[in-house]
Design a protein around this motif. Structure first.
Motif, PDB file in Angstrom:
ATOM      1  N   VAL A  53       5.694 -31.966   1.059  1.00  0.00           N
ATOM      2  CA  VAL A  53       5.113 -31.974  -0.212  1.00  0.00           C
ATOM      3  C   VAL A  53       4.369 -33.215  -0.624  1.00  0.00           C
ATOM      4  CG1 VAL A  53       5.251 -31.488  -2.758  1.00  0.00           C
ATOM      5  CG2 VAL A  53       6.734 -30.350  -1.299  1.00  0.00           C
ATOM      6  N   PRO A  54       2.705 -33.169  -0.483  1.00  0.00           N
ATOM      7  CA  PRO A  54       2.227 -34.422  -0.713  1.00  0.00           C
ATOM      8  C   PRO A  54       1.913 -34.764  -2.119  1.00  0.00           C
ATOM      9  CG  PRO A  54       0.757 -32.839   0.300  1.00  0.00           C
ATOM     10  CD  PRO A  54       2.116 -32.036   0.082  1.00  0.00           C
ATOM     11  N   PRO A  76      14.243 -44.407   1.684  1.00  0.00           N
ATOM     12  CA  PRO A  76      14.410 -42.934   1.354  1.00  0.00           C
ATOM     13  C   PRO A  76      12.877 -42.330   0.939  1.00  0.00           C
ATOM     14  CG  PRO A  76      14.760 -44.410  -0.600  1.00  0.00           C
ATOM     15  CD  PRO A  76      14.555 -45.196   0.886  1.00  0.00           C
ATOM     16  N   ALA A  77      12.903 -41.183   0.551  1.00  0.00           N
ATOM     17  CA  ALA A  77      11.675 -40.671  -0.265  1.00  0.00           C
ATOM     18  C   ALA A  77      11.241 -41.185  -1.449  1.00  0.00           C
ATOM     19  CB  ALA A  77      11.837 -39.064  -0.229  1.00  0.00           C
ATOM     20  N   PRO A  78      10.049 -41.455  -1.941  1.00  0.00           N
ATOM     21  CA  PRO A  78       8.926 -40.730  -1.291  1.00  0.00           C
ATOM     22  C   PRO A  78       8.604 -41.493   0.006  1.00  0.00           C
ATOM     23  CG  PRO A  78       8.450 -42.258  -3.119  1.00  0.00           C
ATOM     24  CD  PRO A  78       9.920 -42.103  -3.200  1.00  0.00           C
ATOM     25  N   LYS A  79       7.798 -40.906   0.794  1.00  0.00           N
ATOM     26  CA  LYS A  79       7.576 -41.612   2.075  1.00  0.00           C
ATOM     27  C   LYS A  79       5.926 -41.868   2.015  1.00  0.00           C
ATOM     28  CE  LYS A  79      11.205 -40.088   5.154  1.00  0.00           C
ATOM     29  NZ  LYS A  79      11.479 -39.135   6.070  1.00  0.00           N
ATOM     30  N   PHE A  80       5.512 -43.052   2.633  1.00  0.00           N
ATOM     31  CA  PHE A  80       4.156 -43.419   2.704  1.00  0.00           C
ATOM     32  C   PHE A  80       4.054 -43.690   4.347  1.00  0.00           C
ATOM     33  CE2 PHE A  80       5.222 -44.303  -1.505  1.00  0.00           C
ATOM     34  CZ  PHE A  80       3.708 -44.273  -2.309  1.00  0.00           C
ATOM     35  N   ASP A 120       8.761 -35.819  -0.638  1.00  0.00           N
ATOM     36  CA  ASP A 120      10.022 -35.699  -0.037  1.00  0.00           C
ATOM     37  C   ASP A 120      10.262 -36.317   1.452  1.00  0.00           C
ATOM     38  OD1 ASP A 120       9.430 -32.852   1.838  1.00  0.00           O
ATOM     39  OD2 ASP A 120       8.095 -33.708   0.952  1.00  0.00           O
ATOM     40  N   ALA A 121      11.622 -36.155   1.778  1.00  0.00           N
ATOM     41  CA  ALA A 121      11.524 -36.648   3.140  1.00  0.00           C
ATOM     42  C   ALA A 121      11.062 -36.044   4.146  1.00  0.00           C
ATOM     43  CB  ALA A 121      13.417 -36.797   3.236  1.00  0.00           C
TER      44      ALA A 121
END
Length: 687
Positions: free
Chosen positions: A265-266, A205-209, A260-261
């Motif tokens: 929004v970074p 899931p989010a957060p996404k790296f 977010d997915a």
């Protein structure tokens, strides 16, 4: 007693920008070192170790709310010895106490605040604390330390025992024969794909790296299997990241992660290590697919790094902060009114292209610029010629970049780290390998020579550089990542200096980092300061684990130098990792890349003769991930070039598998035919 507002603490003598940010706190901060630890033992006080980094948003928040407040500082100074650590300068200290926090059953993150006894053994910790919460905790711990010392020490000893557990035991690693199979290779993909976000790319899931090695492995998996599901997810991820707010649509370069997915929004800090690896990823993806978006991302990202992170000496700085003017992302975001004043009649089209609204999609009515569709599709939908649209976009970027020059810039962390520079160096070499742009090679060579001259003495590395000084001994990540970069630099130049530099460092790591009992490498040099635990980095994260990088390095160096010891160690490391790798590929994707290299036959391509560099450039523009490329315009002592000579003065290419060579050929086209290069050249539909 709280310090004088204008009187610096002991951090004033440090070079780390993060530590210097705290140099005028009323907290009596010490840097990590014997002075602070001795004081704790002498005064019999517990220790606070507070760990963060310069671009960390919540580290700044806790500083402003707590560490800058005299009353909070007074509690800290009265009851504790206080140590500040830059996790980027001391990843070894950070790893020990982050592991301790997780052993306490607590969620990790930064700022990391850990309480130790005077022997540096941890007994409690946490991450960000609100001011009153922090003060209450300080008082409670000071009281517990006074009244329940024995219990805290017992707890601390248990944590130290945990920290010193064998990696084989902790991860369930077993000594196995290295059996490789297509079935297991496909199972790797199946287990990784179970986490695919099929709508927005990346892993749920989010957060996404970004996690570049996941997608470098997917490229290799697709190349080997032609499984369209792998290519589709790779493309979805790379395109969504490049279209999203995580990518700086105006100035190029990537932020650290998306909250977010949708990659919109970074967390706005820009890190050198991300951008170096993402240059590698997008360059390889372009090689495999010829997708023009990937070309643009590589060029814009390198332009950003050169413009904003390159030192006059040729080193690369560490990061840019997320905040400016007290707000996260302010430097990168715009209100619709600002854009209308700047772009006038073109603003509506700009706002449509970058999804700008009057209400904004971020804080304070501001907008994060992002895209959703390709230029081709946008031009068609808006009845524009593609070239006209692209000229307009370029003009918009130039105007917004000009506006940025008058804004207060995010703070720059100008320390230079060997390992992160190595990632950027490899990115530049990979970009040159793919595109043949000589400026990329010039930047790479400038950086490589800077590292040789300032962070390397003999085969020994330093981790950091600032103000003309290197003060911290190198960690395994420095050696591993610089070895990998120098191997690549050899492949794009055929200058054997780089290959011999890589071998010398590999031999140093085997002598000073390698644990013959477990068959893996420690993170710290045996000659370095000994912490309460000597860790091994096994799991791949945003930066791949130093052990997985070393295993790949030894595999490659074993081939170049026909060195059986290197190959055996590499195979034994992978054999122990195999079962865990198949179960958890998302945390072990750089190990999965090594699995691919061991599973598939490696092509040894030797180019000998006056036009060896030109022939290399032709061959390397095609995607052939399991290829050992070597060559010379004259003579060479490399084992794989032994006995190979240019026929009748003509540049000659030998394509070999397991040292068995096919008939020599004289053109790149013939060599590629022998390699049976699978080139996709896929043009993808717009998302």
């Amino acid at each position: 007693m709280a310090g004088d507002k204008n009187k610096p603490n002991k951090l004033i003598h440090e070079s780390s920008p993060y530590l210097l940010q705290h140099a005028y706190n009323p907290v009596d901060w010490y840097p990590w070192g014997e002075e602070a630890l001795s004081r704790a033992r002498q005064e019999d006080k517990p220790i606070i170790v507070s760990i963060g980094y310069a671009a960390c948003h919540w580290c700044h928040v806790m500083e402003h709310q707590s560490f800058e407040k005299p009353k909070v500082a007074e509690v800290m100074n009265t009851h504790f010895v206080c140590i500040k650590v830059d996790r980027e300068e001391r990843p070894d200290v950070d790893a020990v106490y982050m592991d301790a926090l997780q052993a306490m059953g607590l969620q990790g993150g930064w700022p990391l605040n850990v309480f130790l006894n005077p022997d540096a053994q941890p007994f409690y910790g946490g991450t960000y604390f609100q001011p009153q919460q922090w003060v209450n905790l300080l008082i409670n711990i000071a009281e517990a330390y006074e009244k329940n010392r024995e219990e805290l020490n017992t707890s601390a000893e248990q944590f130290v025992t945990h920290l010193n557990r064998s990696e084989l035991e902790r991860y369930g690693l077993k000594s196995n024969d290295l059996s490789l199979s297509e079935e297991d290779f496909n199972l790797l993909f199946k287990n990784l794909s179970s986490r695919f976000d099929k709508e927005h790319g990346g892993l749920s899931p989010a957060p996404k790296f970004p996690m570049p090695t996941n997608y470098l492995w997917l490229l290799r998996y697709y190349h080997h299997t032609r499984d369209e599901k792998a290519l589709k997810h790779l493309h979805l991820t790379l395109r969504e990241m490049a279209y999203g707010g995580i990518y700086d649509q105006i100035g190029g370069g990537f932020a650290r992660y998306s909250v977010d997915a949708e990659w919109l929004v970074p967390h706005f800090e820009k890190m050198l290590y991300d951008n170096g690896q993402l240059v590698t990823l997008y360059a390889e993806a372009y090689q495999a697919t010829r997708e023009t978006l990937y070309h643009d991302v590589v060029y814009e990202t390198i332009n950003f790094v050169e413009r904003e992170l390159m030192s006059p000496e040729g080193g690369f700085y560490s990061s840019l902060d997320a905040d400016s003017e007290g707000e996260e992302g302010r430097f990168y975001t715009f209100t619709k009114d600002e854009l209308h004043k700047l772009l006038k009649s073109e603003e509506p089209l700009f706002s449509k292209y970058y999804h700008i609204t009057a209400a904004g999609n971020f804080e304070h009515g501001r907008n994060i610029l992002h895209r959703r569709i390709s230029d081709e599709k946008f031009a068609t939908e808006n009845e524009l010629e593609l070239e006209v649209l692209q000229d307009m976009v370029q003009n918009w970027k130039e105007k917004l970049m000009q506006v940025r020059t008058s804004r207060i810039r995010p703070a720059l962390d100008d320390k230079i780290l060997c390992s992160w520079n190595a990632l950027m160096l490899k990115g530049l070499a990979d970009a040159y390998y793919t595109f043949g742009n000589k400026h990329f090679l010039a930047l790479a060579l400038r950086n490589a020579n800077f590292l040789l001259n300032n962070l390397k003495k003999g085969n020994k590395l330093s981790h950091n550089y600032k103000n003309g000084k290197a003060t911290i001994a190198g960690f395994l990540e420095d050696y591993a990542l610089l070895i990998a970069a120098f191997i690549r630099l050899y492949e794009v130049t055929f200058d054997e200096k780089w290959l011999h530099q890589a071998r010398g460092m590999a031999d140093y790591t085997l002598e000073n980092f390698y644990d013959e009992t477990e068959g893996f490498f420690f993170f710290n040099d045996k000659k370095a300061e000994q912490l309460i635990a000597r860790k091994k980095e096994i799991l791949d994260n945003v930066i791949p684990a130093s052990n997985s990088v070393m295993a790949n390095n030894l595999h490659t160096l074993g081939l170049y130098f026909d060195e059986e010891q290197y190959t055996t160690i590499s195979e034994n490391m992978l054999a122990k990792m195999k079962d865990l790798l198949i179960k958890e590929p998302s945390h072990l994707s750089n190990w999965a890349i090594l699995y691919y290299y061991k599973l598939t036959p490696i092509a040894e391509v030797a180019i000998v003769g006056p036009e060896a560099p030109e022939m290399r450039a032709e061959i390397s523009s095609f995607y052939q991930p399991n290829m050992l490329l070597l060559g010379t315009t004259g003579k060479s002592n490399l084992p794989l070039l032994d006995g190979k000579e240019a026929h009748q003065g003509k540049t000659t290419v030998f394509v070999c598998y397991d040292k068995a060579c096919q008939f020599p050929v004289y053109t790149a086209a013939e060599a590629l035919e022998k390699l049976q290069v699978k080139q996709d050249n896929t043009k993808f539909p717009s998302l």
